[in-house]
Design a protein around this motif. Structure first.
Motif, mmCIF file in Angstrom:
data_model
loop_
_atom_site.group_PDB
_atom_site.id
_atom_site.type_symbol
_atom_site.label_atom_id
_atom_site.label_comp_id
_atom_site.label_asym_id
_atom_site.label_seq_id
_atom_site.Cartn_x
_atom_site.Cartn_y
_atom_site.Cartn_z
ATOM 1 N N ARG A 186 3.934 12.002 -4.338
ATOM 2 C CA ARG A 186 3.066 11.763 -3.170
ATOM 3 C C ARG A 186 2.220 10.515 -3.376
ATOM 4 N NH1 ARG A 186 1.942 17.440 -4.139
ATOM 5 N NH2 ARG A 186 3.344 18.735 -2.867
ATOM 6 N N SER A 191 6.863 10.798 1.712
ATOM 7 C CA SER A 191 6.501 11.789 2.717
ATOM 8 C C SER A 191 6.821 13.194 2.202
ATOM 9 C CB SER A 191 7.289 11.527 4.006
ATOM 10 O OG SER A 191 8.668 11.719 3.780
ATOM 11 N N PRO A 192 6.275 14.238 2.836
ATOM 12 C CA PRO A 192 6.604 15.610 2.410
ATOM 13 C C PRO A 192 8.098 15.896 2.414
ATOM 14 C CG PRO A 192 4.703 15.630 3.860
ATOM 15 C CD PRO A 192 5.209 14.221 3.860
#
Length: 282
Positions: A186, A191-192
Motif C-alpha cells: 500500500r 490499490s486494494p
C-alpha cells in the motif's frame, strides 16, 4: 651503486619477502565454486512412481479379466461401451462440481476477509462445515426429493460436500499473510485490488491449492454415490456388481474409482508445485 640505490633494493626485497610470507600463511588461493544449476521443481520420483503403479494395477486388472470366465450377465454389464460411458460420466461430475466449488468458495473466501464481512466468517464456515458433516448419501437423498432424479441433484450435493476445504483454506491463506508486506504494498501506491491480486492471492496460493486438491479427491469419491440420484458414473458398475453379485463388475468399478482418485490427486499435487511461488518452496 649509490647508497640510495642500495637502500631502495633492500626495501623492495623486504616487501617481497613480507608478501610471500603473507601468502604462505593464508594458504593456497581458493577459486570461486562454479555456479550450480537450480534444482528441478519436480523430481523424477514424483513424476514416475505413481503413474507406474497405476499402469501396473490397471494392467493386472485387464489380464485378470482376460483369463476370467465371465457369464452372460457380467458381459452384458460391461459391453456396449458402458465402462467408458460410466468413466466419462464420473470425470464430468468431478470436473463440473469442482469448477462450481472454485467459483463459489474462492470469491466467498476473499469477501470474508474484507472489512466488515469478517464478522460473517464463523457463520459461513459453520454452514460449509454442516454441509460436509451431513452424510453424503443422506444429503443426496434430500436433494433428490427436492429436485427430482437427475444429474443436477448429484452435482449440487457434491458442491455442498466439497466447498469447505477450499473456503477454509482461502480464508486461512489470506489471513496468514504478513501485515508488513501488505503495508509495504500500500505504501508504494498499490490499490486494494492490486494488493489482493499481486500480493495477497499469490502468497495464499499454496493453501488454496491444497484445499482444491482435497476437494477434487472428495468429489471423485462422492461421485460414486451419484448413481442413487440418477447421475451415473462409476457407481453404476459398483452397484450393479453388488446387486447382481457379480464380482468382476464390482472389482472393475472399484479399481477404476481408486485409480481415478489417485490420478487426480497426483495431477493436483503437480499443479500445486508448479503454481506455488518459488520463494515459498522448501
Amino acid at each position: 651503486m649509490t647508497a640510495f640505490e642500495v637502500e631502495g633494493t633492500e626495501a623492495e626485497s623486504t616487501e617481497t619477502a613480507r608478501t610471500q610470507a603473507a601468502r604462505a600463511a593464508s594458504g593456497p588461493t581458493r577459486e570461486a565454486p562454479p555456479p550450480t544449476s537450480p534444482r528441478p521443481r519436480i523430481g523424477w520420483q514424483k513424476l514416475t512412481v505413481l503413474p507406474t503403479v497405476l499402469v501396473a494395477v490397471l494392467l493386472a486388472t485387464w489380464l485378470w479379466f482376460e483369463q476370467a470366465d465371465l457369464d452372460a450377465l457380467t458381459r452384458n454389464a460391461l459391453s456396449g461401451g458402458q465402462v467408458t460411458k460410466a468413466l466419462w460420466q464420473h470425470i464430468q461430475l468431478t470436473v463440473i462440481s469442482t469448477f462450481f466449488v472454485l467459483v463459489i468458495a474462492i470469491p466467498l473466501g476473499v469477501l470474508l476477509t474484507r472489512g466488515g464481512f469478517r464478522k460473517a466468517t464463523p457463520v459461513a464456515t459453520a454452514l460449509a462445515g454442516t454441509g460436509q458433516a451431513t452424510p453424503a448419501i443422506g444429503l443426496l437423498a434430500l436433494l433428490v426429493i427436492w429436485l427430482g432424479i437427475g444429474r443436477r441433484a448429484a452435482l449440487i450435493g457434491m458442491v455442498i460436500y466439497a466447498v469447505l476445504p477450499v473456503l477454509s483454506n482461502t480464508i486461512t491463506g489470506l489471513e496468514a499473510n504478513d501485515p508488513t508486506l501488505l503495508e509495504a504494498a500500500r505504501g508504494i501506491g498499490m490499490s486494494p485490488v492490486g494488493v489482493l491480486a499481486r500480493v495477497e492471492l499469490p502468497l495464499a496460493i499454496p493453501l488454496i491449492l491444497a484445499g482444491v486438491r482435497t476437494a477434487l479427491v472428495l468429489n471423485v469419491g462422492t461421485a460414486t454415490l451419484a448413481v442413487f440420484g440418477g447421475g451415473g458414473g462409476l457407481g453404476v458398475l459398483i452397484t450393479t456388481g453388488i446387486t447382481n453379485q457379480r464380482m468382476p463388475v464390482l472389482v472393475l468399478g472399484s479399481v477404476l474409482t481408486v485409480a481415478l482418485a489417485l490420478l487426480v490427486d497426483w495431477l493436483a499435487s503437480l499443479t500445486e508445485v508448479l503454481l506455488g511461488p518459488r520463494g515459498l518452496r522448501a
